[in-house]
Design a protein around this motif. Structure first.
Motif, PDB file in Angstrom:
ATOM      1  N   ALA A 136      33.774  41.253  11.192  1.00 20.62           N
ATOM      2  CA  ALA A 136      33.192  42.520  11.658  1.00 20.62           C
ATOM      3  C   ALA A 136      32.024  42.326  12.621  1.00 20.62           C
ATOM      4  N   LEU A 137      32.166  41.369  13.538  1.00 19.21           N
ATOM      5  CA  LEU A 137      31.152  41.192  14.565  1.00 19.21           C
ATOM      6  C   LEU A 137      31.372  42.197  15.688  1.00 19.21           C
ATOM      7  N   PRO A 138      30.342  42.906  16.101  1.00 18.59           N
ATOM      8  CA  PRO A 138      30.498  43.873  17.188  1.00 18.59           C
ATOM      9  C   PRO A 138      30.632  43.165  18.531  1.00 18.59           C
ATOM     10  N   ASP A 139      31.255  43.838  19.476  1.00 17.96           N
ATOM     11  CA  ASP A 139      31.390  43.318  20.846  1.00 17.96           C
ATOM     12  C   ASP A 139      31.899  41.879  20.817  1.00 17.96           C
ATOM     13  N   PRO A 140      33.126  41.667  20.315  1.00 11.41           N
ATOM     14  CA  PRO A 140      33.625  40.308  20.104  1.00 11.41           C
ATOM     15  C   PRO A 140      33.648  39.450  21.364  1.00 11.41           C
ATOM     16  N   GLU A 141      33.903  40.032  22.523  1.00 14.09           N
ATOM     17  CA  GLU A 141      33.921  39.234  23.752  1.00 14.09           C
ATOM     18  C   GLU A 141      32.545  38.619  24.021  1.00 14.09           C
ATOM     19  N   ARG A 142      31.502  39.419  23.832  1.00 17.13           N
ATOM     20  CA  ARG A 142      30.146  38.893  24.035  1.00 17.13           C
ATOM     21  C   ARG A 142      29.828  37.807  23.006  1.00 17.13           C
ATOM     22  N   ILE A 143      30.200  38.033  21.758  1.00 22.85           N
ATOM     23  CA  ILE A 143      29.923  37.066  20.694  1.00 22.85           C
ATOM     24  C   ILE A 143      30.613  35.731  21.006  1.00 22.85           C
ATOM     25  N   GLU A 144      31.847  35.779  21.419  1.00 21.04           N
ATOM     26  CA  GLU A 144      32.589  34.550  21.704  1.00 21.04           C
ATOM     27  C   GLU A 144      31.958  33.759  22.844  1.00 21.04           C
ATOM     28  N   ARG A 145      31.371  34.453  23.819  1.00 23.86           N
ATOM     29  CA  ARG A 145      30.758  33.763  24.966  1.00 23.86           C
ATOM     30  C   ARG A 145      29.350  33.270  24.676  1.00 23.86           C
ATOM     31  N   ALA A 146      28.734  33.807  23.608  1.00 20.51           N
ATOM     32  CA  ALA A 146      27.324  33.523  23.344  1.00 20.51           C
ATOM     33  C   ALA A 146      27.127  32.161  22.686  1.00 20.51           C
ATOM     34  N   HIS A 147      25.975  31.554  22.962  1.00 25.15           N
ATOM     35  CA  HIS A 147      25.540  30.376  22.231  1.00 25.15           C
ATOM     36  C   HIS A 147      24.812  30.833  20.960  1.00 25.15           C
ATOM     37  N   PRO A 148      24.743  30.011  19.940  1.00 26.63           N
ATOM     38  CA  PRO A 148      24.101  30.427  18.684  1.00 26.63           C
ATOM     39  C   PRO A 148      22.686  30.963  18.865  1.00 26.63           C
ATOM     40  N   TRP A 149      21.924  30.364  19.768  1.00 22.33           N
ATOM     41  CA  TRP A 149      20.539  30.800  19.946  1.00 22.33           C
ATOM     42  C   TRP A 149      20.437  32.183  20.590  1.00 22.33           C
ATOM     43  N   GLU A 150      21.563  32.692  21.113  1.00 23.72           N
ATOM     44  CA  GLU A 150      21.570  34.035  21.690  1.00 23.72           C
ATOM     45  C   GLU A 150      21.940  35.103  20.665  1.00 23.72           C
ATOM     46  N   LEU A 151      22.195  34.710  19.426  1.00 20.61           N
ATOM     47  CA  LEU A 151      22.625  35.625  18.380  1.00 20.61           C
ATOM     48  C   LEU A 151      21.543  35.786  17.324  1.00 20.61           C
ATOM     49  N   SER A 152      21.596  36.888  16.594  1.00 19.24           N
ATOM     50  CA  SER A 152      20.677  37.089  15.472  1.00 19.24           C
ATOM     51  C   SER A 152      21.093  36.209  14.296  1.00 19.24           C
ATOM     52  N   GLY A 153      20.214  36.087  13.305  1.00 22.94           N
ATOM     53  CA  GLY A 153      20.539  35.286  12.133  1.00 22.94           C
ATOM     54  C   GLY A 153      21.778  35.782  11.413  1.00 22.94           C
ATOM     55  N   GLY A 154      21.905  37.098  11.268  1.00 29.06           N
ATOM     56  CA  GLY A 154      23.090  37.651  10.612  1.00 29.06           C
ATOM     57  C   GLY A 154      24.355  37.403  11.403  1.00 29.06           C
ATOM     58  N   GLN A 155      24.266  37.505  12.735  1.00 28.19           N
ATOM     59  CA  GLN A 155      25.431  37.231  13.577  1.00 28.19           C
ATOM     60  C   GLN A 155      25.831  35.763  13.507  1.00 28.19           C
ATOM     61  N   ARG A 156      24.841  34.870  13.513  1.00 27.54           N
ATOM     62  CA  ARG A 156      25.157  33.446  13.402  1.00 27.54           C
ATOM     63  C   ARG A 156      25.847  33.144  12.077  1.00 27.54           C
ATOM     64  N   GLN A 157      25.378  33.773  11.002  1.00 23.94           N
ATOM     65  CA  GLN A 157      26.014  33.507   9.711  1.00 23.94           C
ATOM     66  C   GLN A 157      27.436  34.045   9.694  1.00 23.94           C
ATOM     67  N   ARG A 158      27.684  35.155  10.351  1.00 22.08           N
ATOM     68  CA  ARG A 158      29.051  35.677  10.424  1.00 22.08           C
ATOM     69  C   ARG A 158      29.951  34.757  11.248  1.00 22.08           C
ATOM     70  N   VAL A 159      29.404  34.150  12.302  1.00 22.22           N
ATOM     71  CA  VAL A 159      30.186  33.173  13.062  1.00 22.22           C
ATOM     72  C   VAL A 159      30.525  31.980  12.171  1.00 22.22           C
ATOM     73  N   ALA A 160      29.557  31.513  11.394  1.00 25.66           N
ATOM     74  CA  ALA A 160      29.814  30.397  10.485  1.00 25.66           C
ATOM     75  C   ALA A 160      30.877  30.756   9.449  1.00 25.66           C
ATOM     76  N   ILE A 161      30.848  31.992   8.964  1.00 21.43           N
ATOM     77  CA  ILE A 161      31.858  32.435   8.003  1.00 21.43           C
ATOM     78  C   ILE A 161      33.226  32.526   8.680  1.00 21.43           C
ATOM     79  N   ALA A 162      33.247  33.007   9.917  1.00 18.62           N
ATOM     80  CA  ALA A 162      34.512  33.069  10.663  1.00 18.62           C
ATOM     81  C   ALA A 162      35.111  31.676  10.806  1.00 18.62           C
ATOM     82  N   MET A 163      34.283  30.676  11.104  1.00 14.38           N
ATOM     83  CA  MET A 163      34.771  29.297  11.196  1.00 14.38           C
ATOM     84  C   MET A 163      35.341  28.835   9.864  1.00 14.38           C
ATOM     85  N   ALA A 164      34.628  29.165   8.770  1.00  7.76           N
ATOM     86  CA  ALA A 164      35.077  28.726   7.453  1.00  7.76           C
ATOM     87  C   ALA A 164      36.387  29.379   7.041  1.00  7.76           C
TER      88      ALA A 164
END
Length: 268
Positions: A136-164
């Motif tokens: 449930a990450l918003p604006d998935p195209e932006r999220i996919e292009r972003a580096h971790p440091w460009e994301l909030s802590g909650g967004q980074r954790q959701r990316v980590a969960i998506a990987m898992a």
């Protein structure tokens, strides 16, 4: 079918013989949710790392740790790489330690899909987009292009969960996955983990010092103190009728525990 995780008499020692984990035994079946709880230094995170064959250099595991059909203790790294992400997948406390700051989020989600499922091209891109949607990450195209440091802590954790979750492992190992997040984001991430595990029939090994968080998330609890198991049982048994003084102290110091239990019953 063999259990997803079967740990028997796990012992973790330092090079000079100090014992950090002593005789821990537990099983995680497919679809089961086990919490390991204890104060800092209780050995809970070391136990989770041992399950994945990720103990820090200088620490030695003995006993037996079976992940599916693979014996982890003593296994070579090439064998361990075949189970990480495919059979067990971790979500750690601080996603910045799990994410490469130089890689875009989409590329990091793609890596386990490429390695374990052999996806390429359009199939890989679609799978990455689906994984981003699953958390449930918003604006998935932006999220996919972003580096971790460009994301909030909650967004980074959701990316980590998506990987898992990307390769649909049998067990998700969540080690303090919400400690670094604020209360509102913490609740959202816990809901996400619970729903993902339930929807996919995965097992969950949930590590935390926070008893209310454990109580709302799992079915059974293993209590560790100084590397030893002091108590094990259902959430209701351990919380409502703790048998050991150490567990009673954990229960007594926990706030909002009844609310957590009520949330767990609603989920069930």
């Amino acid at each position: 079918m063999t259990p997803a995780i079967q740990v028997t008499d796990l012992r973790i020692t330092t090079a000079d013989g100090a014992v950090l984990v002593d005789g821990v035994t537990f099983t995680v079946e497919d679809g089961a949710r086990l919490g390991i709880v204890g104060e800092s230094g209780s050995g809970k995170s070391l136990t989770a790392l041992a399950v994945m064959g990720l103990l820090p250099a200088g620490l030695v595991a003995s006993g037996s740790v079976r992940v599916g059909d693979v014996e982890v203790v003593g296994a070579p790294e090439r064998t361990l790489r075949t189970i990480r992400g495919r059979v067990v997948a971790p979500v750690f406390q601080e996603p910045m330690t799990a994410l490469d700051p130089l890689m875009r989020a989409g590329d990091q989600i793609a890596e386990p899909l490429r390695r374990h499922r052999g996806l390429r091209g359009d199939a890989l891109r679609q799978a990455v987009r689906a994984a981003v949607g699953d958390v449930a990450l918003p604006d998935p195209e932006r999220i996919e292009r972003a580096h971790p440091w460009e994301l909030s802590g909650g967004q980074r954790q959701r990316v980590a969960i998506a990987m898992a979750l990307a390769c649909r492992p049998r067990v998700l190992i969540a080690d303090e996955p919400t400690t670094a997040l604020d209360v509102t984001v913490q609740a959202q991430v816990l809901d996400l983990l619970e729903n993902a595990v339930a929807d996919r029939g995965m097992g969950l090994l949930f590590i935390s010092h926070d008893l209310p968080v454990v109580a709302r998330t799992v079915d059974r609890v293993l209590v560790l103190e100084h590397g030893r198991t002091v108590e094990e049982g259902t959430v209701q048994q351990v919380v409502a009728h703790p048998a050991e003084a150490y567990t009673r102290r954990l229960v007594g110091s926990a706030r909002s525990l009844q609310d957590a239990l009520d949330a767990g019953r609603k989920r069930a």
